[in-house]
Design a protein around this motif. Structure first.
Motif, PDB file in Angstrom:
ATOM      1  N   ALA A  31      -8.596  -3.138   4.894  1.00  0.00           N
ATOM      2  CA  ALA A  31      -7.319  -3.208   4.183  1.00  0.00           C
ATOM      3  C   ALA A  31      -6.521  -1.919   4.369  1.00  0.00           C
ATOM      4  O   ALA A  31      -5.294  -1.950   4.520  1.00  0.00           O
ATOM      5  CB  ALA A  31      -7.563  -3.473   2.698  1.00  0.00           C
ATOM      6  N   ALA A  32      -7.206  -0.793   4.363  1.00  0.00           N
ATOM      7  CA  ALA A  32      -6.525   0.484   4.574  1.00  0.00           C
ATOM      8  C   ALA A  32      -5.888   0.531   5.959  1.00  0.00           C
ATOM      9  O   ALA A  32      -4.746   0.969   6.119  1.00  0.00           O
ATOM     10  CB  ALA A  32      -7.507   1.638   4.403  1.00  0.00           C
ATOM     11  N   ALA A  33      -6.620   0.064   6.967  1.00  0.00           N
ATOM     12  CA  ALA A  33      -6.077   0.048   8.330  1.00  0.00           C
ATOM     13  C   ALA A  33      -4.835  -0.835   8.408  1.00  0.00           C
ATOM     14  O   ALA A  33      -3.851  -0.487   9.074  1.00  0.00           O
ATOM     15  CB  ALA A  33      -7.139  -0.427   9.314  1.00  0.00           C
ATOM     16  N   ASP A  34      -4.861  -1.964   7.709  1.00  0.00           N
ATOM     17  CA  ASP A  34      -3.691  -2.854   7.694  1.00  0.00           C
ATOM     18  C   ASP A  34      -2.485  -2.156   7.063  1.00  0.00           C
ATOM     19  O   ASP A  34      -1.359  -2.249   7.568  1.00  0.00           O
ATOM     20  CB  ASP A  34      -4.010  -4.133   6.922  1.00  0.00           C
ATOM     21  CG  ASP A  34      -4.991  -5.033   7.656  1.00  0.00           C
ATOM     22  OD1 ASP A  34      -5.149  -4.857   8.882  1.00  0.00           O
ATOM     23  OD2 ASP A  34      -5.602  -5.900   7.006  1.00  0.00           O
ATOM     24  N   LEU A  35      -2.722  -1.464   5.958  1.00  0.00           N
ATOM     25  CA  LEU A  35      -1.625  -0.763   5.284  1.00  0.00           C
ATOM     26  C   LEU A  35      -1.114   0.407   6.121  1.00  0.00           C
ATOM     27  O   LEU A  35       0.090   0.686   6.151  1.00  0.00           O
ATOM     28  CB  LEU A  35      -2.088  -0.268   3.912  1.00  0.00           C
ATOM     29  CG  LEU A  35      -2.197  -1.343   2.823  1.00  0.00           C
ATOM     30  CD1 LEU A  35      -2.892  -0.784   1.586  1.00  0.00           C
ATOM     31  CD2 LEU A  35      -0.809  -1.870   2.452  1.00  0.00           C
ATOM     32  N   ILE A  36      -2.019   1.087   6.798  1.00  0.00           N
ATOM     33  CA  ILE A  36      -1.619   2.204   7.656  1.00  0.00           C
ATOM     34  C   ILE A  36      -0.718   1.710   8.780  1.00  0.00           C
ATOM     35  O   ILE A  36       0.277   2.353   9.131  1.00  0.00           O
ATOM     36  CB  ILE A  36      -2.861   2.916   8.228  1.00  0.00           C
ATOM     37  CG1 ILE A  36      -3.594   3.660   7.107  1.00  0.00           C
ATOM     38  CG2 ILE A  36      -2.479   3.886   9.342  1.00  0.00           C
ATOM     39  CD1 ILE A  36      -4.994   4.101   7.477  1.00  0.00           C
ATOM     40  N   GLU A  37      -1.053   0.558   9.334  1.00  0.00           N
ATOM     41  CA  GLU A  37      -0.238   0.012  10.421  1.00  0.00           C
ATOM     42  C   GLU A  37       1.173  -0.328   9.934  1.00  0.00           C
ATOM     43  O   GLU A  37       2.144  -0.190  10.676  1.00  0.00           O
ATOM     44  CB  GLU A  37      -0.909  -1.229  11.010  1.00  0.00           C
ATOM     45  CG  GLU A  37      -0.250  -1.727  12.273  1.00  0.00           C
ATOM     46  CD  GLU A  37      -1.134  -2.659  13.082  1.00  0.00           C
ATOM     47  OE1 GLU A  37      -0.658  -3.162  14.108  1.00  0.00           O
ATOM     48  OE2 GLU A  37      -2.294  -2.878  12.688  1.00  0.00           O
ATOM     49  N   LYS A  38       1.280  -0.750   8.670  1.00  0.00           N
ATOM     50  CA  LYS A  38       2.582  -1.129   8.124  1.00  0.00           C
ATOM     51  C   LYS A  38       3.365   0.064   7.581  1.00  0.00           C
ATOM     52  O   LYS A  38       4.589   0.136   7.732  1.00  0.00           O
ATOM     53  CB  LYS A  38       2.387  -2.148   6.996  1.00  0.00           C
ATOM     54  CG  LYS A  38       1.798  -3.476   7.442  1.00  0.00           C
ATOM     55  CD  LYS A  38       1.478  -4.353   6.237  1.00  0.00           C
ATOM     56  CE  LYS A  38       0.790  -5.645   6.660  1.00  0.00           C
ATOM     57  NZ  LYS A  38       0.368  -6.456   5.489  1.00  0.00           N
ATOM     58  N   LYS A  39       2.650   1.004   6.937  1.00  0.00           N
ATOM     59  CA  LYS A  39       3.340   2.051   6.183  1.00  0.00           C
ATOM     60  C   LYS A  39       3.058   3.467   6.666  1.00  0.00           C
ATOM     61  O   LYS A  39       3.745   4.404   6.270  1.00  0.00           O
ATOM     62  CB  LYS A  39       2.937   1.961   4.706  1.00  0.00           C
ATOM     63  CG  LYS A  39       3.170   0.604   4.076  1.00  0.00           C
ATOM     64  CD  LYS A  39       2.647   0.530   2.652  1.00  0.00           C
ATOM     65  CE  LYS A  39       3.429   1.422   1.725  1.00  0.00           C
ATOM     66  NZ  LYS A  39       3.045   1.219   0.301  1.00  0.00           N
ATOM     67  N   GLY A  40       2.032   3.622   7.485  1.00  0.00           N
ATOM     68  CA  GLY A  40       1.634   4.959   7.899  1.00  0.00           C
ATOM     69  C   GLY A  40       0.534   5.497   7.002  1.00  0.00           C
ATOM     70  O   GLY A  40       0.370   5.047   5.859  1.00  0.00           O
ATOM     71  N   PRO A  41      -0.231   6.477   7.471  1.00  0.00           N
ATOM     72  CA  PRO A  41      -1.369   6.988   6.700  1.00  0.00           C
ATOM     73  C   PRO A  41      -0.990   7.775   5.458  1.00  0.00           C
ATOM     74  O   PRO A  41      -1.809   7.939   4.555  1.00  0.00           O
ATOM     75  CB  PRO A  41      -2.104   7.878   7.713  1.00  0.00           C
ATOM     76  CG  PRO A  41      -1.082   8.224   8.737  1.00  0.00           C
ATOM     77  CD  PRO A  41      -0.139   7.069   8.807  1.00  0.00           C
TER      78      PRO A  41
END
Length: 219
Positions: A31-41
């Motif tokens: 889930a973190a990887a998905d959010l990073i792809e959308k919003k950045g780390p």
């Protein structure tokens, strides 16, 4: 199953799908990887990750004490996946060190463009300055050792120059990483992952010539 009085089978409450031991940590990393792809780390929070998985933030904190710990887990998964990609690229019968180097280059670019969220965290700010995540350092080292070993193999075969293999591996990694950064930031425009791989292999030829004892042996 015994139903309470007045309760039909259709209205019987169902339990939410739970996580087996160990599954939640992996789900949080995904889930973190998905959010990073959308919003950045930098832009997501651990609470958002927990909500995306469907658990309380308290449950998430039982696996990762803070956001940095979760980012370290994303990075570690990325490095281990990269090493797996590199090893798989070398699993065939090819013995020419120069061709094997090209196979590693293609695998590196393919991984980076296929897993951009992981890649951004892997090469973002250093996460283990305080030594909290030793398994992350191990994952990083495994991929680097694989690359060093390939240069040592080529040197033993009399193909690559007798420079320190670690230095050659660093030079290769710098070239690959720099190229990927240009592509990911759209400074270089390519139509597909395959096109990106093919173009990098063309650009890599002078490097391979430079580390080869006799460039006339290049195939």
């Amino acid at each position: 199953m015994v139903l309470s009085k007045g309760m039909s089978a259709r209205s019987a409450p169902t339990k939410k799908r739970g996580y087996h031991h160990g599954d939640l940590a992996r789900a949080l990393v995904t889930a973190a990887a998905d959010l990073i792809e959308k919003k950045g780390p930098e832009a997501f929070t651990l609470r958002e990750v927990a909500a995306a998985v469907g658990v309380t933030h308290g449950a998430a904190y039982r696996h990762f004490e803070d956001k940095q710990a979760l980012l370290a887990a994303v990075a570690e998964e990325g490095y281990r996946t990269l090493t797996m990609h590199l090893a798989r690229a070398l699993a065939g019968d090819e013995n020419d060190p120069r061709k094997r180097l090209r196979m590693l280059a293609a695998a590196y670019v393919s991984f980076a463009l296929d897993k951009p969220a992981h890649y951004r965290v892997m090469w973002g700010p250093r996460l283990n300055e305080d030594g909290r995540f030793p398994s992350l350092e191990t994952a990083i080292e495994e991929g680097f050792v694989l690359l060093i070993t390939e240069f040592q193999r080529g040197q033993a075969a009399g193909v690559f120059r007798r420079e320190p293999a670690r230095d050659l591996a660093i030079a290769f990694w710098v070239a690959a990483h720099g190229y990927v950064e240009l592509v990911m930031r759209r400074r270089l425009k390519v139509k597909s992952t395959k096109a990106a791989m093919d173009y990098f292999l063309r650009l890599l030829d002078p490097f391979i010539d430079g580390v080869t004892v006799d460039t006339k042996r290049r195939s």
